[in-house]
Design an enzyme around this catalytic site. Structure first.
Site, PDB file in Angstrom:
ATOM      1  NE  ARG A 134      -6.401   7.600  -3.538  1.00 31.52           N
ATOM      2  CZ  ARG A 134      -5.395   8.939  -4.012  1.00 31.52           C
ATOM      3  NH1 ARG A 134      -4.451   8.717  -3.707  1.00 31.52           N
ATOM      4  NH2 ARG A 134      -6.241  10.179  -4.067  1.00 31.52           N
ATOM      5  CE  LYS A 158      -8.784   7.995  -8.734  1.00 26.46           C
ATOM      6  NZ  LYS A 158      -9.769   7.564  -8.106  1.00 26.46           N
ATOM      7  CG  HIS A 223     -11.877   4.734   0.541  1.00 31.73           C
ATOM      8  ND1 HIS A 223     -10.959   5.083  -0.667  1.00 31.73           N
ATOM      9  CD2 HIS A 223     -12.770   5.891  -0.350  1.00 31.73           C
ATOM     10  CE1 HIS A 223     -10.982   5.554  -1.354  1.00 31.73           C
ATOM     11  NE2 HIS A 223     -12.057   6.557  -0.803  1.00 31.73           N
ATOM     12  NE  ARG A 226      -8.563   8.022  -0.021  1.00 30.14           N
ATOM     13  CZ  ARG A 226      -7.063   8.647   0.420  1.00 30.14           C
ATOM     14  NH1 ARG A 226      -6.182   9.096   0.896  1.00 30.14           N
ATOM     15  NH2 ARG A 226      -7.467   9.987  -1.072  1.00 30.14           N
TER      16      ARG A 226
END
Length: 281
Positions: A134, A158, A223, A226
């Site tokens: 991330r 996270k 992102h 990702r």
């Protein structure tokens, strides 16, 4: 409470604050004193917002009024009147392998000059796509996070959950070259004057590389890379549970979105492996 008891991350706290402040602006009375009717009246004001935004704000209000009730600040819970919006998880935007390769060609060409900024950008790109990090995880890496000869790194992702992520030999080499340009006192792998590289700056770097590679910048973000990491791994035969671990998803339902993205591979799988595909007509 979210910070001290739930252990929410800084970005989560900021998101809750923004959503509650947005709701407070749309109410005529103080948020903590709002009635169920006042909360229901927010719906017309939020009609133009995306379902995901309304869902997030509704969840924040529910959490807020649950807290007030648990603490005895209110005897009732007006959030019970809120209707949960119907949410549909959107398919993530991705890049195909050729587009990602074009970005690497651009970054590698620039890094060949030995310029520190170009070496940094290549290291960022290698870790984004090669490890599926991330944006926040990447920019906040400590200086010694990636060690020579160690094909993985352990980070707190996270929600503070620790996970092990792979580091390719290419990424390790790019990080080593970049690290040689860092001052001895640097504590972050990607330092800046205020601490470490910001997510906004990372976003700008990735889009600039995409533009040089002939890819529309609006299609690309950290992102998105990702997502590309996950989708391309799945297309290569990666196990969904392994992918969940690599991405740091608490719920495999979050990871399953990539099975819908890789539709081309699924169609080909049916055409090649289903018994009827080999049966004579």
């Amino acid at each position: 409470m979210l910070a001290s008891e739930a252990g929410a991350a800084k970005n989560t706290l900021a998101a809750y604050r923004n959503d509650l402040e947005a709701a407070a602006r749309d109410l005529s009375a103080p948020l903590g004193e709002a009635s169920g009717e006042a909360l229901v009246a927010l719906a017309p004001k939020w009609r133009s917002l995306a379902n995901s935004t309304v869902g997030r704000r509704t969840a924040a209000l529910r959490r807020f009024f649950d807290f007030l009730q648990d603490e005895g600040i209110r005897s009732d819970n007006p959030a019970a009147a809120l209707v949960r919006p119907r949410s549909e998880r959107p398919l993530p935007r991705i890049l195909d392998a050729d587009e990602v390769e074009r970005m690497f060609v651009v970054a590698a060409d620039r890094a060949a000059s030995g310029a520190p900024a170009a070496l940094r950008n290549l290291a960022l790109l290698e870790l984004l796509y090669g490890s599926g990090l991330r944006a926040t995880e990447l920019v906040s890496l400590p200086r010694r996070a990636v060690r020579p000869g160690q094909p993985f790194l352990i980070l707190a992702g996270k929600g503070g959950r620790e996970r092990m992520v792979p580091v390719s030999s290419r990424a390790s080499e790019a990080v080593a070259r970049w690290s040689e340009t860092l001052p001895d006192e640097a504590r972050q792998l990607f330092p800046s004057r205020s601490g470490h590289l910001s997510r906004v700056r990372l976003f700008q770097i990735v889009r600039a590389i995409a533009a040089e590679a002939g890819i529309a910048p609006e299609r690309v973000s950290p992102h998105v890379l990702r997502h590309a990491f996950a989708t391309h791994l799945l297309a290569g035969g990666a196990d969904l549970r392994a992918l969940q671990t690599l991405l740091g998803h608490a719920d495999i339902a979050t990871t399953q979105i990539y099975t819908h993205v890789d539709s081309e591979r699924l169609v080909r799988l049916v055409n090649e492996r289903h018994p009827l595909a080999r049966a004579p007509r």
